[in-house]
Design an enzyme around this catalytic site. Structure first.
Site, PDB file in Angstrom:
ATOM      1  N   PRO A 117      58.858  33.642  74.855  1.00 51.51           N
ATOM      2  CA  PRO A 117      58.516  34.513  75.988  1.00 51.51           C
ATOM      3  C   PRO A 117      57.327  33.955  76.757  1.00 51.51           C
ATOM      4  O   PRO A 117      56.562  33.159  76.232  1.00 51.51           O
ATOM      5  CB  PRO A 117      58.119  35.822  75.303  1.00 51.51           C
ATOM      6  CG  PRO A 117      57.665  35.410  73.945  1.00 51.51           C
ATOM      7  CD  PRO A 117      58.468  34.222  73.557  1.00 51.51           C
ATOM      8  N   SER A 156      47.449  32.664  73.485  1.00 51.53           N
ATOM      9  CA  SER A 156      48.656  31.840  73.487  1.00 51.53           C
ATOM     10  C   SER A 156      49.679  32.499  72.565  1.00 51.53           C
ATOM     11  O   SER A 156      49.340  33.370  71.774  1.00 51.53           O
ATOM     12  CB  SER A 156      48.355  30.425  73.017  1.00 51.53           C
ATOM     13  OG  SER A 156      48.222  30.408  71.616  1.00 51.53           O
ATOM     14  N   LYS A 157      50.914  32.028  72.680  1.00 49.38           N
ATOM     15  CA  LYS A 157      51.986  32.610  71.871  1.00 49.38           C
ATOM     16  C   LYS A 157      51.697  32.446  70.386  1.00 49.38           C
ATOM     17  O   LYS A 157      52.109  33.220  69.560  1.00 49.38           O
ATOM     18  CB  LYS A 157      53.300  31.888  72.185  1.00 49.38           C
ATOM     19  CG  LYS A 157      53.971  32.382  73.439  1.00 49.38           C
ATOM     20  CD  LYS A 157      55.211  31.573  73.714  1.00 49.38           C
ATOM     21  CE  LYS A 157      54.975  30.659  74.890  1.00 49.38           C
ATOM     22  NZ  LYS A 157      56.144  29.933  75.345  1.00 49.38           N
ATOM     23  N   ARG A 158      50.956  31.352  70.076  1.00 45.79           N
ATOM     24  CA  ARG A 158      50.707  31.074  68.660  1.00 45.79           C
ATOM     25  C   ARG A 158      49.409  31.686  68.158  1.00 45.79           C
ATOM     26  O   ARG A 158      49.013  31.463  67.031  1.00 45.79           O
ATOM     27  CB  ARG A 158      50.693  29.560  68.442  1.00 45.79           C
ATOM     28  CG  ARG A 158      52.092  28.988  68.374  1.00 45.79           C
ATOM     29  CD  ARG A 158      52.041  27.492  68.431  1.00 45.79           C
ATOM     30  NE  ARG A 158      51.733  27.070  69.792  1.00 45.79           N
ATOM     31  CZ  ARG A 158      52.436  26.184  70.480  1.00 45.79           C
ATOM     32  NH1 ARG A 158      53.464  25.617  69.934  1.00 45.79           N
ATOM     33  NH2 ARG A 158      52.115  25.857  71.709  1.00 45.79           N
ATOM     34  N   THR A 192      60.426  27.867  75.566  1.00 48.09           N
ATOM     35  CA  THR A 192      60.019  27.832  74.159  1.00 48.09           C
ATOM     36  C   THR A 192      59.625  29.218  73.648  1.00 48.09           C
ATOM     37  O   THR A 192      58.868  29.339  72.702  1.00 48.09           O
ATOM     38  CB  THR A 192      58.822  26.872  73.991  1.00 48.09           C
ATOM     39  OG1 THR A 192      57.801  27.298  74.907  1.00 48.09           O
ATOM     40  CG2 THR A 192      59.189  25.445  74.280  1.00 48.09           C
TER      41      THR A 192
END
Ligand code: GLU
Length: 525
Positions: free
Chosen positions: A25, A271-273, A23
């Site tokens: 990196p 986190s990525k978000r 989903t």
């Protein structure tokens, strides 16, 4: 207790997996999970496996897989088996293992552990809203399932008819309420969950794809996984997974849930978000967003060494005990233990990450040397290797990355072409000229231009400490252009008498020029 590989009796008992979803990196937490799995496998002479959990096609991001593989390679923690490496359980992509999942799903259905449910998303949404409006929470569980549109409320005939006519359905896991499920986490110890609080999770969708829970459980069993080492965010799923193992008649693997990595600004987990306002990178390698084409640099591109990155990451949540902080990969394998992993979240500190990189710089003198050579060549300069090695030795403690070497050492090769403006303004008066003139005369008369001798004479000549410090500042700005750098007398020795005098001369000219302008316009300089 498990047997360390060095004294192993049983062979290859440990099998662990890194099971990322493609989903995007990997972030620091993801690669740390991979690292801990790798260390654990290697410590016990086991197998480290890579499985791609791509059941959620909606969240699929192109290039994630190659990113994951490249990251593991860069960190030198390559899998023994799995995607890109082959093995007895190919395919290692969950999207390609549906046939296997169907076999076990059939068993769950036949034995009454799972059932068909026919509500559409829209219907469930309305139901949730109804409950919400009454101040209640809707949960598809033992309390409600007998009032819903599912196979538990139908005859076999009705079910067949429905299945033949209905396009959309899901298969849910039937959770039995009223049990205090006792589980064990290798890091957190006992965990007890009351099954009254669990809902009947979806295992399979009519689009032909298993959900993460079903695929993950079946794969871990079929692939012979002995230890599931993964992020803390999966603790809430552990009870469902344990119940699935039980329903399928399997012994579950051991579980170890790793602590979250937290932002040091108190804004929650990494986190990525959650990258807004972050002043440090969270990706190991550069990531090019396939949609926006934005490039986000990673630790590799920013100049971190993989050994330093891995060392830093290993200690982010695992405490080896003692004072030792620098560990080679081999040492990490040797010392690693799940028992010494923190239970609570760990704060990430970029300064500590930089410190780790600095520790590894000392082992990279050859690389720094060739970097410096290139910088000189770019400017059509040449220098003896001995001189370059000395420069590196003097400046290495002042840098964290190879690419910082030029910025911190250029003055050993060329005169500064700019000076600290604030300081220049402060020293823009006649006294500075006298002091620089004094330095010029003083140095001109010294033949033994070594740091030891220069320091000695300087202290002898200028007795007052404050005055000496002032003059040393003037010399430093003349030689370096800034008020920083290594020991002044070492700089003088390295640059040599002729060039040092030249730079003092340059500074005198600069100050004189400024004083003249000041006189002309009668404003401050
Ligand atoms: N696919 C899950 C993830 O991307 C892994 C969960 C697990 O390790 O069980 O985080």
């Amino acid at each position: 207790m498990l047997q360390n590989s060095t004294k192993k009796k049983k062979k290859n008992v440990v099998r662990v997996r890194f099971a990322p979803s493609p989903t995007g990196p990997l972030h620091l937490g993801g690669i740390r999970t991979a690292l801990y799995n790798y260390l654990f496998a290697k410590k016990y002479g086991g197998t480290f496996l890579l499985r791609i959990e791509d059941t959620d096609r909606k969240r699929f991001v192109p290039n994630s897989e190659s990113y994951i593989l490249e990251t593991l390679k860069w960190c030198h923690i390559e899998p023994d088996e799995g995607v890109g490496y082959g093995g007895d359980h190919i395919p290692y992509y969950q999207s390609k293992r549906v046939k296997i999942y169907r076999v076990y799903l059939k068993k769950l259905l036949e034995e009454g552990h799972a059932y068909y449910a026919f509500e559409t998303d829209q219907e469930l949404h309305i139901k949730r809203k109804e409950f919400h409006d009454r101040g209640l929470t809707f949960s598809y569980n033992a309390d409600l399932r007998m009032q819903m549109n599912n196979s538990l409320n139908m005859t076999e005939k009705q079910l067949l008819k429905k299945l033949n006519s209905c396009l959309e359905y899901v298969i849910r896991f039937k959770i039995n309420p009223g049990e205090k499920l006792k589980m064990h986490d290798m890091i957190r110890g006992p965990i007890i969950v009351n099954t009254d609080h669990l809902d009947d999770k979806i295992l399979f969708k009519s689009n032909g794809l298993a959900t993460y829970h079903l695929a993950n459980t079946i794969d871990d069993h079929v692939m012979g996984i002995t230890h599931v080492i993964r992020g803390e965010e999966w603790i809430p799923s552990m009870s469902l997974h344990i119940l699935l193992y039980r329903a399928l008649g399997w012994i579950p693997p051991k579980f170890a849930h790793l602590p979250l990595i937290l932002r040091s600004d108190g804004k929650g987990k990494i986190s990525k978000r959650n990258i807004d306002g972050l002043n440090f990178p969270i990706f190991p390698l550069q990531w090019k967003d396939p949609e926006t084409k934005n490039i986000i640099p990673g630790y590799r591109e920013l100049g971190y060494f993989p050994e330093a990155f891995v060392n830093m990451l290993a200690l982010l949540g695992w405490n080896p005990g003692g004072k030792k902080e620098i560990f080679s990969l081999k040492e990490l394998i040797n010392f690693f233990s799940l028992e010494r992993i923190n239970k609570s979240g760990v704060f990430f500190n970029i300064r500590k990450a930089n410190w780790f990189n600095q520790q590894y710089l000392n082992k990279k003198k050859e690389e720094i040397l060739s970097y410096l050579y290139k910088e000189l060549k770019r400017r059509s300069l040449f220098c003896e290797e001995d001189y370059l090695s000395k420069v590196i030795q003097i400046t290495i403690n002042r840098i964290h990355f190879i690419h910082e070497i030029w910025e911190h050492s250029f003055y050993f090769f060329i005169s500064p072409n700019s000076y600290n403006q604030n300081f220049l303004n402060k020293i823009c008066h006649k006294e500075t000229i006298y002091q620089l003139e004094f330095c010029k005369v003083f140095f001109s008369n010294i033949n033994q231009f070594t740091s030891v001798y220069l320091r000695l004479l300087f202290q002898k000549e200028i007795k007052k400490k404050r005055e000496r410090q002032k003059i040393m500042q003037l010399l430093r700005i003349s030689l370096v252009g800034e008020l920083k750098g290594p020991d002044l007398f070492i700089i003088l020795e390295m640059i040599g008498k002729k060039k040092s005098l030249q730079r003092i001369e340059n500074m005198m000219k600069k100050i004189k020029g400024k004083i003249n302008i000041h006189k002309k316009f009668n404003n401050s300089c």
